[in-house]
Scaffold this active site. Structure first.
Site, PDB file in Angstrom:
ATOM      1  N   ASP A  13     112.653  96.575 -47.823  1.00 47.11           N
ATOM      2  CA  ASP A  13     114.021  96.092 -47.990  1.00 47.11           C
ATOM      3  C   ASP A  13     114.789  96.308 -46.688  1.00 47.11           C
ATOM      4  O   ASP A  13     114.862  97.426 -46.178  1.00 47.11           O
ATOM      5  CB  ASP A  13     114.701  96.849 -49.137  1.00 47.11           C
ATOM      6  CG  ASP A  13     115.952  96.147 -49.633  1.00 47.11           C
ATOM      7  OD1 ASP A  13     116.336  95.117 -49.045  1.00 47.11           O
ATOM      8  OD2 ASP A  13     116.538  96.627 -50.617  1.00 47.11           O
ATOM      9  N   ASP A 107     115.999  89.228 -48.201  1.00 45.62           N
ATOM     10  CA  ASP A 107     115.785  90.466 -47.439  1.00 45.62           C
ATOM     11  C   ASP A 107     114.934  91.496 -48.164  1.00 45.62           C
ATOM     12  O   ASP A 107     114.952  92.678 -47.816  1.00 45.62           O
ATOM     13  CB  ASP A 107     117.141  91.098 -47.084  1.00 45.62           C
ATOM     14  CG  ASP A 107     117.954  91.463 -48.316  1.00 45.62           C
ATOM     15  OD1 ASP A 107     117.573  91.057 -49.438  1.00 45.62           O
ATOM     16  OD2 ASP A 107     118.980  92.152 -48.169  1.00 45.62           O
ATOM     17  N   GLU A 108     114.130  91.061 -49.134  1.00 48.72           N
ATOM     18  CA  GLU A 108     113.396  92.016 -49.955  1.00 48.72           C
ATOM     19  C   GLU A 108     111.999  91.474 -50.279  1.00 48.72           C
ATOM     20  O   GLU A 108     111.845  90.318 -50.656  1.00 48.72           O
ATOM     21  CB  GLU A 108     114.168  92.294 -51.244  1.00 48.72           C
ATOM     22  CG  GLU A 108     113.593  93.398 -52.096  1.00 48.72           C
ATOM     23  CD  GLU A 108     114.468  93.698 -53.308  1.00 48.72           C
ATOM     24  OE1 GLU A 108     114.171  94.671 -54.010  1.00 48.72           O
ATOM     25  OE2 GLU A 108     115.434  92.938 -53.555  1.00 48.72           O
TER      26      GLU A 108
END
Length: 407
Positions: A13, A107-108
């Site tokens: 993350d 973003d993960e």
């Protein structure tokens, strides 16, 4: 019960992703309270720096409230294309390093490293992949490594900011025990409140609850929550596949020049596709209108736009393109609409353009559509149009757009 004993999962993350990207381009923002989101007083915080979080600010908070908590905060309107570019770079790095990974948002990521410990070492492999991302992008990123997705994600949260944490096989339950139940990924505000009313604040209390009690109180969700609290999560890695476009077409039984009918259908299509985008946590950057006339000649016109899943914006662009493309003297046989150049992470990026009131409106409309079908809520203009309901192409790929995730 399915055991995750043979699995090794890493969860990665990016830390305060939007803020971190802005700092790459403006180092003067370093070590300052920074808010990214809607810049008007009615805007919403999409991302905030750790310096801002110390004041109690979090993503999804109205910008006005955030500024009251931290008047000296610097507010920046997000740049979705810039964030998408960095997300694509990181996706390519992970794709090169691991055979199986899942991208759950802009973003993960999750990656399955099972079996790598015999050849390389899973923790070492995850560390080197993280180092490569930092080296090639300059962005801070944290990871958690464990036997399943739930424990790995919780470990990432405990590792942040810009760090790493491994929860070895056999230690999942004691690792989770002292943490608040809200650390479990599926626990939102409503579930957290229900658990608190049951006297459950920490995970160790939930671990000790009889499973039948949880099932009676919360149904299937209670069973799943109990398993996750005890460090068991059989959820598989969903292989990453980026869908590039979604579209709808309608062939008329009888060719038509009814402008009102055609305009109404374009609006209905745009509304339906925008809902599908939000359900898939996606945004579109290109709108294409297609018209086939009675002589079977087919024409298309497209326009690039800022990333969005906003009904109003997509409807306006769709109508604009249709108006430019349509030749009134010819009968229309087919009309189509396509949204393409899709990216993930819509639940955050849409906060750049929408007010808190509009977000709540979309949330309410989408909840009605989820429960009763996509035709449950329609604009008055499209009430007479036939149903465009169909299977959502993004089902199972990502959470709904408005389920704000606190970074």
């Amino acid at each position: 019960m399915i055991s995750g004993a043979s699995k090794t999962i890493v969860h990665l993350d990016l830390d305060s992703f939007f803020v971190s990207v802005e700092r790459l381009h403006n180092s003067a923002l370093n070590n300052l309270p920074v808010l990214v989101g809607g810049t008007s007083s009615r805007g919403v915080v999409a991302s905030c720096s750790y310096e801002a979080r110390r004041f109690g600010i979090h993503s999804g908070m109205p910008m006005r409230m955030a500024m009251q908590l931290c008047p000296e905060a610097i507010v920046i309107k997000g740049d979705s294309s810039r964030y998408s570019k960095y997300s694509d770079i990181i996706t390519e790095i992970i794709k090169e390093e691991v055979p199986l990974f899942e991208k759950t948002s802009i973003d993960e990521f999750y990656a399955d490293l099972s079996g790598m410990d015999r050849f390389f070492g899973c923790y070492k492999m995850a560390t080197e992949m993280r180092d490569k991302i930092i080296r090639e992008t300059g962005l801070p990123i944290s990871f958690g490594l464990s036997t399943n997705k739930t424990v790995a994600k919780v470990a990432t949260g405990e590792a942040k900011p810009n760090n790493r944490l491994e929860v070895p096989r056999g230690t999942e339950k004691p690792f989770l025990a002292p943490l608040l139940v809200r650390k479990i990924p599926m626990v939102g505000d409503k579930t957290g409140l229900l658990l608190n009313r049951m006297g459950i604040r920490h995970i160790h209390t939930l671990q000790q609850m009889p499973l039948p009690v949880m099932e009676k109180a919360m149904g299937k969700n209670g069973i799943s929550l109990w398993h996750k609290a005890n460090g068991v999560d059989p959820s598989p890695i969903v292989p990453y596949q980026e869908r590039k476009s979604i579209s709808l077409e309608r062939t008329f039984q009888k060719d038509t020049t009814d402008v009102l009918k055609l305009d109404t259908l374009i609006v209905a299509m745009a509304e339906s596709l925008a809902f599908q985008l939000r359900q898939g946590n996606k945004l579109s950057a290109c709108v294409t209108v297609k018209i086939r006339y009675s002589d079977f000649n087919t024409y298309t016109l497209q326009k690039r736009i800022p990333y969005t899943s906003n009904d109003d914006k997509l409807i306006d662009i769709s109508k604009e393109l249709f108006k430019k493309l349509y030749e009134r003297r010819l009968l229309v046989r087919l009309i189509g609409l396509k949204f393409s150049h899709l990216v993930g992470g819509g639940h955050q990026i849409n906060l750049f353009e929408d007010s808190a009131e509009k977000i709540r409106l979309y949330q309410a409309m989408d909840r009605m559509r989820q429960r009763f079908g996509s035709d449950a809520v329609k604009r008055a203009k499209t009430l007479e149009s036939k149903s465009l309901d169909r299977a959502n192409p993004f089902n199972g790929m990502a959470p709904a757009i408005m389920a704000h995730r606190r970074q």
